[in-house]
Write an enzyme that holds these catalytic residues in place. Structure first.
Site, PDB file in Angstrom:
ATOM      1  CE  LYS A  81      43.237  37.257  30.076  1.00 34.63           C
ATOM      2  NZ  LYS A  81      43.460  38.673  29.742  1.00 34.63           N
ATOM      3  CE1 TYR A 107      43.854  35.751  33.285  1.00 37.19           C
ATOM      4  CE2 TYR A 107      44.630  33.737  32.258  1.00 37.19           C
ATOM      5  CZ  TYR A 107      44.774  35.085  32.496  1.00 37.19           C
ATOM      6  OH  TYR A 107      45.833  35.774  31.947  1.00 37.19           O
TER       7      TYR A 107
HETATM    8  P1  NAP Z   1      49.370  42.540  36.462  1.00 36.96           P
HETATM    9  O1  NAP Z   1      50.839  42.722  36.714  1.00 36.96           O
HETATM   10  O2  NAP Z   1      48.529  41.983  37.544  1.00 36.96           O
HETATM   11  O3  NAP Z   1      48.772  43.950  35.986  1.00 36.96           O
HETATM   12  C1  NAP Z   1      47.410  44.072  35.697  1.00 36.96           C
HETATM   13  C2  NAP Z   1      47.107  45.509  35.350  1.00 36.96           C
HETATM   14  O4  NAP Z   1      45.701  45.618  35.065  1.00 36.96           O
HETATM   15  C3  NAP Z   1      47.396  46.481  36.481  1.00 36.96           C
HETATM   16  O5  NAP Z   1      47.925  47.664  35.937  1.00 36.96           O
HETATM   17  C4  NAP Z   1      46.012  46.747  37.096  1.00 36.96           C
HETATM   18  O6  NAP Z   1      45.897  48.040  37.641  1.00 36.96           O
HETATM   19  C5  NAP Z   1      45.151  46.656  35.857  1.00 36.96           C
HETATM   20  N1  NAP Z   1      43.735  46.360  36.142  1.00 36.96           N
HETATM   21  C6  NAP Z   1      43.202  45.265  36.724  1.00 36.96           C
HETATM   22  N2  NAP Z   1      41.869  45.358  36.745  1.00 36.96           N
HETATM   23  C7  NAP Z   1      41.547  46.557  36.171  1.00 36.96           C
HETATM   24  C8  NAP Z   1      40.323  47.224  35.882  1.00 36.96           C
HETATM   25  N3  NAP Z   1      39.147  46.697  36.206  1.00 36.96           N
HETATM   26  N4  NAP Z   1      40.378  48.432  35.261  1.00 36.96           N
HETATM   27  C9  NAP Z   1      41.573  48.984  34.920  1.00 36.96           C
HETATM   28  N5  NAP Z   1      42.754  48.384  35.157  1.00 36.96           N
HETATM   29  C10 NAP Z   1      42.747  47.195  35.782  1.00 36.96           C
HETATM   30  O7  NAP Z   1      49.127  41.589  35.198  1.00 36.96           O
HETATM   31  P2  NAP Z   1      50.086  41.203  33.957  1.00 36.96           P
HETATM   32  O8  NAP Z   1      50.760  39.930  34.271  1.00 36.96           O
HETATM   33  O9  NAP Z   1      50.878  42.362  33.533  1.00 36.96           O
HETATM   34  O10 NAP Z   1      48.958  40.883  32.843  1.00 36.96           O
HETATM   35  C11 NAP Z   1      48.489  41.838  31.910  1.00 36.96           C
HETATM   36  C12 NAP Z   1      47.537  41.164  30.943  1.00 36.96           C
HETATM   37  O11 NAP Z   1      48.193  40.081  30.293  1.00 36.96           O
HETATM   38  C13 NAP Z   1      46.305  40.563  31.639  1.00 36.96           C
HETATM   39  O12 NAP Z   1      45.170  40.708  30.813  1.00 36.96           O
HETATM   40  C14 NAP Z   1      46.697  39.105  31.774  1.00 36.96           C
HETATM   41  O13 NAP Z   1      45.559  38.283  31.864  1.00 36.96           O
HETATM   42  C15 NAP Z   1      47.466  38.887  30.501  1.00 36.96           C
HETATM   43  N6  NAP Z   1      48.389  37.743  30.560  1.00 36.96           N
HETATM   44  C16 NAP Z   1      49.420  37.710  31.453  1.00 36.96           C
HETATM   45  C17 NAP Z   1      50.279  36.603  31.474  1.00 36.96           C
HETATM   46  C18 NAP Z   1      51.461  36.514  32.414  1.00 36.96           C
HETATM   47  O14 NAP Z   1      52.123  35.486  32.438  1.00 36.96           O
HETATM   48  N7  NAP Z   1      51.773  37.547  33.195  1.00 36.96           N
HETATM   49  C19 NAP Z   1      50.067  35.549  30.592  1.00 36.96           C
HETATM   50  C20 NAP Z   1      49.003  35.618  29.703  1.00 36.96           C
HETATM   51  C21 NAP Z   1      48.160  36.734  29.686  1.00 36.96           C
HETATM   52  P3  NAP Z   1      46.053  48.334  39.248  1.00 36.96           P
HETATM   53  O15 NAP Z   1      47.368  47.765  39.652  1.00 36.96           O
HETATM   54  O16 NAP Z   1      46.015  49.816  39.323  1.00 36.96           O
HETATM   55  O17 NAP Z   1      44.898  47.644  39.903  1.00 36.96           O
END
Ligand code: NAP
Length: 248
Positions: free
Chosen positions: A160, A156
């Protein structure tokens, strides 16, 4: 005046969490929103209706951002449906956390493809309409983990960190065409996913953050609105840490 009035935005991975929050905030600010999902079909369909209630044009597409051809087809479909793309938020991402010793080739490949190759796929396709109209804002969702690393997340963190190098290079390449490219590095953002974690563990994380709380989806969405809007017209090639001071 709404900050994104009339802009056309494409957001990947908006069925849940941060992407969903960005889509809602964008619509509230007057943007027409095209968004993607992969497995959460019902949630995607619900979001489409919620966004349309803001009086903007909104459409969800089931599309795998990790698939090069699918990303190209997605962007073509969005341009056909909406006319062009002004803002692209590469948000889709996954985790497959484990120690390097236990990490399989599959766990490495899945994360690199979904998190990093997806950003290449969608950005490469989206640069065409942006070059044509000589403007655009691309926003890539990185993570504090991409800046500082994290045990148990080498796949990961590498994906990133790769996004940051890609973002800066695209900013240098496309700056002369008035296309901006920036990254956001969220810290610990509290979503439905983190709500399932042990409260004591989460409390410990909160206490280690200078602002003494986890971030909200809206905290990330607000930074994304800024980078999507003309308020950030002179900002490109940057990484904005939305982490409550965690990286300071
Ligand atoms: P999440 O709740 O798991 O949501 C991820 C989203 O990405 C879902 O809508 C999923 O769609 C979609 N997705 C996954 N793989 C995909 C693909 N191959 N093609 C199209 N859509 C895809 O994650 P989140 O926490 O909101 O995170 C969103 C972003 O922020 C990510 O890039 C994550 O790495 C980054 N981030 C998050 C955090 C945190 O603390 N949450 C911190 C730093 C960075 P489906 O549900 O339809 O599969």
């Amino acid at each position: 005046m709404k900050l994104l009035e009339g802009k056309i935005a494409l957001i990947t991975g908006a069925s849940r969490g941060i992407g969903r929050g960005i889509a809602l905030k964008f619509a509230e600010q007057g943007a027409n929103v095209a968004f993607t999902y992969l497995s959460s079909v019902e949630k995607g369909q619900e979001l489409e209706k919620e966004l349309q209630a803001f009086g903007v044009k909104a459409k969800g597409y089931r599309s795998d951002a990790a698939d090069f051809k699918a990303a190209e087809e997605l962007v073509n479909a969005v341009v056909t449906d909406f006319g062009t793309i002004d803002v692209c938020v590469n948000n889709a991402g996954i985790t497959r956390d484990t120690l390097l010793m236990r990490m399989s080739e599959q766990q490495w490949d899945e994360v690199i493809n979904a998190n990093l190759k997806s950003v290449f796929n969608v950005t490469k396709a989206v640069q065409k309409p942006m070059l044509k109209q000589r403007k655009g804002s691309i926003i890539n969702m990185s993570s504090v983990v991409g800046v500082k690393g994290n045990g148990g997340q080498s796949n990961y963190a590498a994906s990133k960190a790769g996004i940051i190098g890609f973002t800066k290079s695209v900013a240098l390449e496309l700056g002369s065409r008035n296309i901006r490219c920036n990254a956001i590095a969220p810290g610990f953002i509290e979503t439905e996913m983190t709500a399932a974690l042990d409260e004591k563990v989460v409390e410990g994380w909160r206490n280690n953050i200078p602002l003494k709380r986890g971030g909200t989806v809206d905290d990330v969405a607000n930074a994304t609105i800024f980078l999507a809007s003309d308020m950030s017209a002179y900002i490109t090639g940057q990484v904005i840490n939305v982490c409550g001071g965690m990286l300071t």
